[in-house]
Design a protein around this motif. Sequence first.
Motif, PDB file in Angstrom:
ATOM      1  N   THR A  88       0.839  -1.194   0.000  1.00  0.00           N
ATOM      2  CA  THR A  88       0.000   0.000   0.000  1.00  0.00           C
ATOM      3  C   THR A  88       0.873   1.242   0.000  1.00  0.00           C
ATOM      4  O   THR A  88       1.769   1.371   0.835  1.00  0.00           O
ATOM      5  CB  THR A  88      -0.939  -0.019   1.208  1.00  0.00           C
ATOM      6  N   ARG A  93      -4.890  13.979  -1.128  1.00  0.00           N
ATOM      7  CA  ARG A  93      -4.300  12.806  -0.506  1.00  0.00           C
ATOM      8  C   ARG A  93      -4.990  11.547  -1.018  1.00  0.00           C
ATOM      9  O   ARG A  93      -6.204  11.372  -0.822  1.00  0.00           O
ATOM     10  CB  ARG A  93      -4.448  12.873   1.011  1.00  0.00           C
ATOM     11  N   GLY A 103       1.410   5.181   0.317  1.00  0.00           N
ATOM     12  CA  GLY A 103       0.710   6.235   1.030  1.00  0.00           C
ATOM     13  C   GLY A 103       1.523   7.481   1.297  1.00  0.00           C
ATOM     14  O   GLY A 103       1.274   8.160   2.295  1.00  0.00           O
ATOM     15  N   THR A 104       2.485   7.803   0.423  1.00  0.00           N
ATOM     16  CA  THR A 104       3.156   9.087   0.629  1.00  0.00           C
ATOM     17  C   THR A 104       2.135  10.192   0.393  1.00  0.00           C
ATOM     18  O   THR A 104       1.151  10.020  -0.339  1.00  0.00           O
ATOM     19  CB  THR A 104       4.351   9.268  -0.311  1.00  0.00           C
ATOM     20  N   VAL A 105       2.395  11.326   1.007  1.00  0.00           N
ATOM     21  CA  VAL A 105       1.368  12.360   1.079  1.00  0.00           C
ATOM     22  C   VAL A 105       1.078  13.006  -0.276  1.00  0.00           C
ATOM     23  O   VAL A 105      -0.069  13.310  -0.590  1.00  0.00           O
ATOM     24  CB  VAL A 105       1.787  13.436   2.108  1.00  0.00           C
ATOM     25  N   VAL A 152      -4.427   7.339  -1.029  1.00  0.00           N
ATOM     26  CA  VAL A 152      -3.685   6.139  -0.638  1.00  0.00           C
ATOM     27  C   VAL A 152      -4.097   5.021  -1.581  1.00  0.00           C
ATOM     28  O   VAL A 152      -5.284   4.812  -1.828  1.00  0.00           O
ATOM     29  CB  VAL A 152      -3.998   5.759   0.822  1.00  0.00           C
TER      30      VAL A 152
END
Lengths: 231, 231
Positions: free
Chosen positions: A81, A92, A83-85, A94
Motif C-alpha cells: 500500500t 491525498r 501512502g506518501t502524502v 492512498v
Amino acid sequence: MKHTYEYPRAALTVDCVVFGFDSTQAALQVLLIRRGLAPFKDHWALPGGFVRVEETLDEAARRELEEETNLSTVFLEQLYTFGTVDRDPRERVVSVAYYALTKPADHTTAASTDAAEARWFPVSDLPPLAFDHAEIFATALARLRGKLRYEPVGFELLPPKFTLTQLQRLYESVLGTPLDKRNFRKKVLSHDLLVPLKETHREGTHRPAQLFRFDPVRYEKLKKKGFLFEI
Amino acid sequence: MKHTYEYPRAALTVDCVVFGFDSTQAALQVLLIRRGLAPFKDHWALPGGFVRVEETLDEAARRELEEETNLSTVFLEQLYTFGTVDRDPRERVVSVAYYALTKPADHTTAASTDAAEARWFPVSDLPPLAFDHAEIFATALARLRGKLRYEPVGFELLPPKFTLTQLQRLYESVLGTPLDKRNFRKKVLSHDLLVPLKETHREGTHRPAQLFRFDPVRYEKLKKKGFLFEI
DNA sequence: CCAAAAGTGTTCAGGCTACACCCATGT
DNA sequence: ACATGGGTGTAGCCTGAACACTTTTGG
C-alpha cells in the motif's frame, strides 16, 4: 448526495500491475492504459480506480481490472500500500497496489475494450508512468521474482498446455538470467507437478515438443505437507 | 470543521503487531493494549489508530506506536492491508497493518505509559482480540517466520550484545522447531556477520558465554552483492 | 566434585552445477 | 542433407543433517 466527516479523509484507490508473457518473443509484459484526463493526461498508467465503500479491496481490484482491461479470472494478489502524502497532486490518495498474472489467451480480449486505450509493454522498455506508478511497478516485479522462485505461479502466465522450453523462457525472462536446460527440466519434473499430455506442440522445422499441464490438485496436497516449490 | 466529499469514504487506520523476545523465558511476545472504549471495550487489541491526512502511512504507524506504547526507533515494516467491509462494526474502516520488532531494553518503557493499559503476551497464549486483529496477528507471525529465514532481522529482537544460545532460542521460538546447536553455530558464523566481543556473559553456575554483536555495515555490503542470509 | 550450559568436528547422503551429443521434423 | 530446436545422463562438489564429548564456571 454529499458525505461529511469530522476529519479530512484520504481517498482510497487500487492499482494493478498486470503481467503477461509473450511466448513467441520470450518477453515479460505489463498492461498499461493511457490516461484520458488530467493530471498526467495522455501518460501511461497502471489500471486502477477508487475503492467503493461497499466493496472489499480485492473486489475493487477485480472490478477495475474488468472495467478497464476486460480481464477476469486472473491470479490476483495484494502487493503493497502506497501512502506518501503527495503521490497524487490533487489530494491525498492512498493506493492499495495489486499484481495480476494473466494467460496469453486473455491478452487479445484485453486490448480490445473500453474507452481508454490499453496496451502491453515489455517490462524492459516501459514508457514514463503517471504518479508513482514506476515505483509500484518496480515493487511488483521484485515481488514476482521472489514469488516465482518459491511458488509455482509461473503457470499463471502460460497457456494451460505448454512446453518445458516455454516454461524455461518464462523463468529466464522474469529472473533475468539464463538457465541450464537439463538442470531446469530435471528440477521442474522432479516436483511431479507437471502432467505430460498426449499432444505435442509442432512449430517450425524441427522436432515437436512435448506438451504439459500443471496439476493444481496435486500442488494443493503437497503444500499442505509443508512443501516448497523452489526452482 | 467538517469535511465533505462527493462519495462516501472509508476511514483509514494503521495497526501494529509489535514483537518482542524474552530471553529468559525464550518466548516470543506481542504487545497488546486494552481498549477503553466501545466497540470491544475492555478487549485486548493491537496498538493503532487513524491515519492523518498530512502524514504518510509509515509516519502514522510510528506515531501511534509512540503514543500508545512509548516505543521508538524500532524495526517497522508494512505487512498487509485489511479491507473487508465489515471488519469494524461502526463503519467502513480499512487498516494498513505493520509489524515491529523491539529489543528487550525497550520493553520496560513500553508498559509504563499512556492512558491505556499495555501488556506483553506470549504468542502461544494470546487473549481473544478485538476486530479482525487475530487475523492480522496470524499474518504478521507468518511473515516474521518467513523473513527470519532469509534476512537477519532476528537481531532486532535481541539486545545489542547477545550470545549464540540466545540467538538460537530466538530462532527456535519463532520458527517453532528445535535446532541443532553445532549446525546452527556453524551456519550463523559462516556468514561472517557476527563480531565476537571481548566480553562474556556470565550467569548461573556454568561456563560464561561469548558475546557477539551484529555487524550491519558488513551486511549492507553483502546485500548489495546479492547475498541471502538463509538460516 | 558436581551440576549446568558453553563450545567444538566429522561423516554421510542428497542436491546443485557443469557439460555435449543424438533425435525428430520441415524444407 | 541440413538447419532447427527437442530431448537426455553423469561426475565432482558442496551443503545440510546427524551425532557426543570436553570445557569452564559457581556452589
